[in-house]
Design a protein around this motif. Structure first.
Motif, short mmCIF file in Angstrom:
data_model
loop_
_atom_site.label_atom_id
_atom_site.label_comp_id
_atom_site.label_asym_id
_atom_site.label_seq_id
_atom_site.Cartn_x
_atom_site.Cartn_y
_atom_site.Cartn_z
N TYR A 282 0.82 -1.22 0.00
CA TYR A 282 0.00 0.00 0.00
C TYR A 282 0.85 1.27 0.00
O TYR A 282 0.67 2.14 -0.85
CB TYR A 282 -0.92 -0.02 1.23
N HIS A 283 1.76 1.37 0.96
CA HIS A 283 2.52 2.62 1.09
C HIS A 283 3.67 2.67 0.09
O HIS A 283 4.85 2.65 0.45
CB HIS A 283 3.03 2.80 2.52
N ASN A 284 3.32 2.76 -1.18
CA ASN A 284 4.33 2.85 -2.23
C ASN A 284 4.07 4.12 -3.05
O ASN A 284 3.21 4.94 -2.69
CB ASN A 284 4.31 1.58 -3.10
N ARG A 286 2.60 4.61 -5.76
CA ARG A 286 1.22 4.71 -6.28
C ARG A 286 0.33 5.46 -5.29
O ARG A 286 -0.47 6.30 -5.67
CB ARG A 286 0.61 3.33 -6.45
N HIS A 287 0.49 5.12 -4.02
CA HIS A 287 -0.33 5.78 -2.99
C HIS A 287 0.00 7.28 -2.97
O HIS A 287 -0.90 8.13 -2.89
CB HIS A 287 -0.09 5.13 -1.63
N ALA A 288 1.28 7.61 -3.08
CA ALA A 288 1.67 9.02 -3.06
C ALA A 288 1.06 9.76 -4.26
O ALA A 288 0.56 10.88 -4.13
CB ALA A 288 3.19 9.13 -3.09
N GLY A 337 5.30 13.81 -1.31
CA GLY A 337 6.39 13.40 -0.41
C GLY A 337 5.94 12.84 0.92
O GLY A 337 6.76 12.42 1.73
N HIS A 338 4.63 12.75 1.15
CA HIS A 338 4.17 12.56 2.52
C HIS A 338 4.44 11.18 3.14
O HIS A 338 4.38 11.03 4.35
CB HIS A 338 2.67 12.86 2.63
N ASP A 339 4.77 10.19 2.31
CA ASP A 339 5.07 8.86 2.88
C ASP A 339 6.44 8.35 2.42
O ASP A 339 6.69 7.14 2.45
CB ASP A 339 3.98 7.85 2.45
N VAL A 340 7.35 9.22 1.99
CA VAL A 340 8.64 8.74 1.44
C VAL A 340 9.36 7.83 2.44
O VAL A 340 9.42 8.12 3.63
CB VAL A 340 9.61 9.87 0.99
N ALA A 455 -7.16 13.61 1.30
CA ALA A 455 -6.54 12.95 0.15
C ALA A 455 -5.90 11.63 0.57
O ALA A 455 -5.94 10.64 -0.17
CB ALA A 455 -5.49 13.88 -0.46
N ASP A 456 -5.31 11.62 1.77
CA ASP A 456 -4.59 10.43 2.25
C ASP A 456 -5.51 9.23 2.41
O ASP A 456 -5.11 8.09 2.18
CB ASP A 456 -3.94 10.78 3.60
N ILE A 457 -6.75 9.50 2.82
CA ILE A 457 -7.68 8.36 2.97
C ILE A 457 -8.78 8.43 1.90
O ILE A 457 -9.84 7.83 2.06
CB ILE A 457 -8.27 8.28 4.40
MN MN Z 1 -0.33 8.22 3.16
#
Ligand code: MN
Ligand code: 5GP
Length: 583
Positions: A282-284, A286-288, A337-340, A455-457
């Motif tokens: 999930y946290h890749n 694509r998610h960003a 950049g929020h989950d780098v 946006a995150d969810i």
């Molecule tokens: Mn996120």
């Protein structure tokens, strides 16, 4: 750790004697590549305060210091030792140089903090071994730091034997939990000085983020609420990011100073892409990209940015005036950049296993702090360095404020607090005085936090087919964390346990008790976000209908690493019958 030799440490000599010093200087210059002489204490201190990544040997000529008695320690030595303790200078190894050969005096100097004592006149043989003091100092420092690290990492020590197959999958994403050499360096620098923070954070960022591997290509992106990056490969995802950032930079004259050559912008985006672990379900990247596209879409919807292609929208004049071009750019940059560097496990895992990152950030928003810090390194190393140098460009302080705050806002442990803040904002924003700079700043920082949270969810507010796919991959990531926890003998939460909670329940409860509250609060601020609530309600209905058709035993039971195909949605509401908010 870097090995030291006379050529990679510099020498600073404090000397103001009338006697000829040329021969000593010649001797030092033969052995060391970098020798500087200063004749006053203040010159020495200001030289040492200049940031240096190499170690400095400070030779203090005792006869150049003013002392009341012969056997008094050089005052400069005491000052230097004090500055080192306070962390105001680092990497400095003080050595006293004197003609006085009294053993008690020599011992006194060492007890006061000198790394060594050498007799004058300096011989070449002695000069050649001086650098060893730097090595010894580093080893001593690393040892004491290692003790600290080992104490805090006791869980990992006791788990060493239990690491197995699942662990090996996570190894690259979580290598910081091992006590590898780089971490000694990180901790050495961390304990050494606040001034080393920059270097420390760079090490942390480099440690967690993968190395570049992808190439560019082009694609026709879809810019509607139906957008789903799940079908796109990295080159297409990079193209979407390029189009959105480039379009934003070109749309506002105020952002002219930030426009960069296309190649530089691509290069920056490649590195962001590579800073995400593609092995995370999930946290890749694509998610960003999904979060970026969602925020771009929201901004178009509220009229803050002109869409690339025509879309049905109604402006929100208040928000349009509140959000300045730099704020918009900051929100979009924060989104990508929020989950780098996300390791694929959550904050709770980071904290309960005492990872160095959790220790570094005192268990507070560990991952989000790390994402924000790493992202600023990416900005600095690429074409956006000016955004990271606030001393030279104080006008960009709002950029940093929005980016940092927005990324930290994605910590779900503060979700309810945020929902309250946004609800309160809805009242204030109606009567905001747009000439009140500080009030506007406060509101826009909060608003950007609210938008990035949505946006995150936002995957749960997307058309059902993509919402379902996102739900599956998120569940997959949770299960992989659960597998790892089980393998390590740790307790596993039901949400991370395969077969415990069915996908329908997982989604229905998240939407009802977490997502709806957030989207309802933002809709009080701007009615242009209403479409998200409509989608969430519709998706809840579909999940509930799916659940009612399930056999009670038909749970989401999976074998490790796979999720079985989910029941298809019932025919009551197909994607084509649902309301669209496309461009
Ligand atoms: Mn996120
Ligand atoms: P992120 O970690 O991506 O910055 O923040 C989003 C977090 O929200 C995810 O890690 C996840 O915990 C939660 N989340 C997002 N979408 C869903 C969902 O559909 N269901 C559940 N249960 N949690 C979600």
């Amino acid at each position: 750790m870097k090995r030291l030799n006379p050529n990679n440490c510099s020498v600073l000599v404090f000397y103001n004697h009338e006697q000829d010093f040329a021969s000593t200087l010649d001797l030092l210059s033969k052995v060391f590549s970098d020798v500087i002489v200063k004749s006053t204490e203040s010159q020495v201190i200001s030289q040492l305060k200049q940031h240096s990544t190499t170690s400095t040997l400070l030779l203090i000529d005792a006869e150049s210091c003013h002392t009341k008695t012969m056997e008094e320690c050089p005052p400069l030595l005491l000052t230097i030792v004090d500055l080192l303790k306070q962390g105001l200078i680092t990497n400095v190894v003080p050595i006293v140089c004197s003609t006085l050969d009294s053993p008690s005096y020599m011992v006194k100097c060492l007890q006061s903090g000198a790394a060594d004592f050498v007799l004058k006149p300096l011989s070449e043989d002695v000069a050649k071994t001086l650098f060893l003091n730097v090595t010894r100092n580093r080893l001593l420092h690393a040892e004491s730091t290692l003790e600290k690290v080992e104490q805090t990492s006791s869980i990992w020590d006791s788990q060493q034997g239990k690491k197995g197959q699942v662990w090996s999958k996570f190894r690259n994403r979580l290598k910081g939990v091992f006590l590898e050499e780089n971490w000694y360096v990180v901790f050495v620098y961390n304990s050494a000085s606040f001034n080393e923070y920059h270097r420390l954070s760079k090490l942390v960022a480099e440690y967690y983020t993968p190395k570049p591997s992808v190439r560019r290509s082009s694609m026709a992106s879809m810019l509607s609420w139906d957008f789903s990056p799940l079908d796109l490969d990295n080159k297409d995802l990079i193209q979407v990011v390029f189009m959105i950032l480039n379009h934003t930079l070109m749309s506002f004259d105020e952002l002219e100073a930030l426009r960069v050559p296309n190649g530089d912008l691509y290069h920056f985006i490649f590195d962001i892409c590579n800073s995400y672990h593609s092995s995370n379900p999930y946290h890749n990247f694509r998610h960003a990209v999904d979060v970026l596209q969602a925020n771009y879409y929201f901004l178009c919807k509220i009229g803050a940015i002109e869409p690339m292609c025509p879309m049905i929208r109604s402006e929100d004049p208040m928000i349009k005036q509140l959000l300045q071009p730099i704020d918009i750019f900051a929100l979009l940059m924060a989104s990508i950049g929020h989950d780098v560097g996300h390791p694929g496990v959550n904050n709770n895992f980071m904290i309960t296993t005492s990872t160095p990152l959790a220790i570094l950030y005192n268990d507070k928003s560990v991952l989000e702090s790390f994402h924000a810090m790493s992202f600023f390194h990416l900005l600095k190393e690429h074409c956006f360095g000016q955004l990271t140098d606030l001393r030279a460009n104080p006008e960009y302080s709002i950029f940093r404020k929005i980016v940092v705050n927005s990324i930290l806002a994605t910590d779900m442990s503060m979700h309810d607090e945020y929902v309250h803040k946004i609800t309160d904002q809805a009242e204030r924003i109606k009567n905001i005085d747009l000439t009140d700079k500080s009030a506007c700043e406060k509101e826009k920082v909060l608003l950007c936090g609210a938008l990035i949270k949505c946006a995150d969810i936002s995957n749960c507010a997307r058309p059902f087919e993509s919402a379902k796919e996102w739900a599956k991959i998120l569940a997959q990531e949770f299960f992989e964390q659960g597998d790892l926890e089980r393998e390590l003998g740790m307790p596993v939460l039901p949400i991370n346990e395969r077969g415990k909670i069915c996908l329908e329940d997982f989604q229905i409860s998240f939407k009802k008790f977490v997502a709806l509250k957030l989207f309802e609060s933002i809709c009080k601020v701007t009615t242009n976000m209403q479409f998200t609530i409509d989608y969430i309600h519709e998706n809840i209905n579909i999940w509930e209908s799916m659940k009612s058709k399930r056999e009670p035993v038909d749970k989401l039971v999976t074998t490790p690493n796979t999720i079985p195909p989910q029941p298809t949605p019932d025919g009551s509401c197909t994607p084509s019958q649902r309301p669209r908010s496309g461009i």
